[in-house]
Scaffold this active site. Structure first.
Site, PDB file in Angstrom:
ATOM      1  N   LYS A 152       0.840  -1.193   0.000  1.00 25.08           N
ATOM      2  CA  LYS A 152       0.000   0.000   0.000  1.00 25.08           C
ATOM      3  C   LYS A 152       0.873   1.239   0.000  1.00 25.08           C
ATOM      4  CE  LYS A 152      -3.916  -2.273   0.265  1.00 25.08           C
ATOM      5  NZ  LYS A 152      -4.972  -2.236  -0.745  1.00 25.08           N
ATOM      6  N   LYS A 178       1.288  -9.814  -3.210  1.00 28.20           N
ATOM      7  CA  LYS A 178       0.238  -9.810  -4.226  1.00 28.20           C
ATOM      8  C   LYS A 178       0.127  -8.432  -4.873  1.00 28.20           C
ATOM      9  CE  LYS A 178      -4.766  -9.962  -4.684  1.00 28.20           C
ATOM     10  NZ  LYS A 178      -4.783  -8.549  -5.109  1.00 28.20           N
ATOM     11  N   ASP A 180      -2.203  -5.684  -6.738  1.00 31.05           N
ATOM     12  CA  ASP A 180      -3.632  -5.438  -6.683  1.00 31.05           C
ATOM     13  C   ASP A 180      -4.194  -5.371  -8.098  1.00 31.05           C
ATOM     14  OD1 ASP A 180      -6.029  -5.286  -5.374  1.00 31.05           O
ATOM     15  OD2 ASP A 180      -5.444  -3.624  -4.093  1.00 31.05           O
ATOM     16  N   GLU A 181      -5.516  -5.217  -8.181  1.00 27.55           N
ATOM     17  CA  GLU A 181      -6.199  -5.415  -9.459  1.00 27.55           C
ATOM     18  C   GLU A 181      -5.807  -4.400 -10.529  1.00 27.55           C
ATOM     19  OE1 GLU A 181      -8.658  -2.393  -7.309  1.00 27.55           O
ATOM     20  OE2 GLU A 181      -7.633  -4.251  -6.732  1.00 27.55           O
ATOM     21  N   HIS A 270      -8.578 -12.531  -8.950  1.00 28.87           N
ATOM     22  CA  HIS A 270      -9.138 -11.319  -8.349  1.00 28.87           C
ATOM     23  C   HIS A 270     -10.493 -11.066  -8.995  1.00 28.87           C
ATOM     24  CE1 HIS A 270      -9.676  -7.296  -6.833  1.00 28.87           C
ATOM     25  NE2 HIS A 270      -8.543  -7.382  -6.155  1.00 28.87           N
ATOM     26  N   LYS A 311     -14.297  -4.302   4.756  1.00 31.16           N
ATOM     27  CA  LYS A 311     -14.804  -3.018   4.283  1.00 31.16           C
ATOM     28  C   LYS A 311     -15.752  -3.158   3.104  1.00 31.16           C
ATOM     29  CE  LYS A 311     -10.886  -2.322   1.130  1.00 31.16           C
ATOM     30  NZ  LYS A 311      -9.720  -1.489   0.790  1.00 31.16           N
TER      31      LYS A 311
END
Length: 416
Positions: A152, A178, A180-181, A270, A311
């Site tokens: 992040k 990993k 992310d998309e 994903h 979330k």
């Protein structure tokens, strides 16, 4: 012979073992009876049309049949003959069972809830190459949940920063880095550079920890480029690839599965964009069906939610996970992935709801730790191991200061 909508409704019909049976929720249009709406769904999704036809000979062996109507539950069931489908083509199957019917005026809302996949159709698909066995065959997770993290911020880090975050997380106890998309091959973090540098730091982490580590590398791309990225991942010694299965399309997923079998790579799915289909409860395609499609096409793990602890909105995570683990005419199982707003304080409840046969992925819940990524990874690993052993967070925190710090920061509450 004459064919009309009524010919697609038969409440006495007993589905054949080779039929694909689909359950829909519908809201008939104001001027439609339940029987009329059900017949139109079966007609439009097989070989009917709005005009009554006269056809020489019989085509009813290719007609779908609406055979059950439950007005109280707002559901219908439709059986599709095996011969209606091209063997091994998921796009063609979906063009039937989730195609034009989603826009029909005969229904105000329609949602594909569930499918019962018959053996003759399933046998045309490869299913997962590894499934939940990745925990022991490609990683050292054993019987505990495999652990993954996304650096992040998920986009914006340089290649060096990305690889360093991965190293810190791996050394702290995470099994998998990993992408992310939305991280693929951008100028600030090019695909091949990221692959090479991340795996170099992976090797450092393996040497330091004595554990197998790997990288869920996002190969999502147009057509042939995606397959070239799969080849590149294998060439550089990566054991996994990641695909945005909804946005890239099921035909592409099937191609990736074929290429990955050649290289013995596992596929991480994903589900970005799934909520465009499944978030509105009365319309679209359920996450349960999306997960079923992914299993047939051959992914090894897929995001299925956090049972309302994270979330994101969730839909029957427990039921979906059970289906992914259950028998489907001999296909390997799929390892469900819990992700989206998780942190160590949520782990006990997460494992209580979903069990330990999952992958747990945390992003901000690792990197947002007051003492940094390595401490955050240690905290998550300690929380998971405590959950598997039946120990409380408090007891585990006494042995792992990083976990105690994480619980002090985030408590056991759910983020938004």
């Amino acid at each position: 012979m004459g064919i009309s909508y009524e010919d697609f409704l038969d409440r006495e019909y007993e589905p054949h073992e080779s039929d694909l049976c689909c359950r829909f929720s519908i809201e008939p249009a104001a001027d439609m009876s339940w029987a009329d709406a059900a017949g139109r769904v079966a007609s439009e999704s097989s070989n009917g049309t709005w005009a009554e036809l006269t056809v020489d000979g019989s085509i009813t062996d290719l007609s779908a049949v609406a055979y059950h109507i439950d007005e109280d539950r707002g559901e219908i069931e439709v059986a599709y003959p095996e011969a209606l489908f091209e063997p091994g083509s998921m796009p063609q199957i979906l063009s039937c069972i989730a195609g034009n019917i989603m826009g029909m005026k005969a229904v105000d809302r329609i949602r594909l809830l569930d499918c019962e996949w018959p053996a003759p159709i399933v046998e045309e698909f490869p299913g997962p190459q590894y499934g939940s066995a990745v925990r022991s065959e490609l990683l050292d997770a054993g019987d505990r949940p495999a652990l993954a993290t996304v650096p992040k911020p998920k986009v914006g880090l340089s290649t060096d920063q990305h690889a360093e975050v991965g190293y810190e997380a791996w050394v702290g106890g995470v099994d998998l880095l990993k992408d992310d998309e939305n991280l693929t091959d951008q100028s600030f973090n090019p695909f091949e550079d990221r692959l090479i540098e991340s795996l170099a730091r992976r090797d450092d982490a393996e040497s330091e920890t004595g554990e197998s580590k790997s990288y869920l590398l996002n190969v999502t791309a147009p057509g042939a480029e995606m397959l070239e990225r799969v080849d590149m991942a294998a060439e550089h010694g990566c054991e996994f690839v990641m695909v945005d299965v909804v946005t890239t399309g099921w035909a592409a997923v099937q191609q990736v599965r074929q290429r990955c079998e050649h290289h013995d790579l596992a596929i991480h799915a994903h589900r970005a964009m799934h909520a465009a289909f499944d978030r509105v409860p009365s319309h679209g395609v359920s996450m349960r069906v999306i997960a079923q499609i992914a299993r047939l096409c051959g992914v090894d793990h897929i995001h299925t939610g956090t049972a309302d602890l994270g979330k994101l909105e969730n839909e029957d995570t427990v039921g979906i996970n059970e289906w992914l683990r259950g028998d489907c005419h001999g296909l390997r199982d799929v390892l469900p992935v819990a992700s989206g707003g998780l942190h160590p304080g949520l782990v006990p409840e997460l494992l209580d709801r979903l069990g330990t046969e999952i992958m747990v992925q945390a992003g901000g819940g690792i990197h947002g730790h007051p003492d940094g990524t390595r401490a955050g990874a240690r905290a998550l690993r300690a929380a998971v191991e405590a959950g598997v052993e039946g120990r409380s967070l408090e007891a585990a925190g006494a042995d792992c200061p990083e976990l105690a710090t994480a619980v002090d920061k985030w408590g056991t509450g759910t983020p938004r």
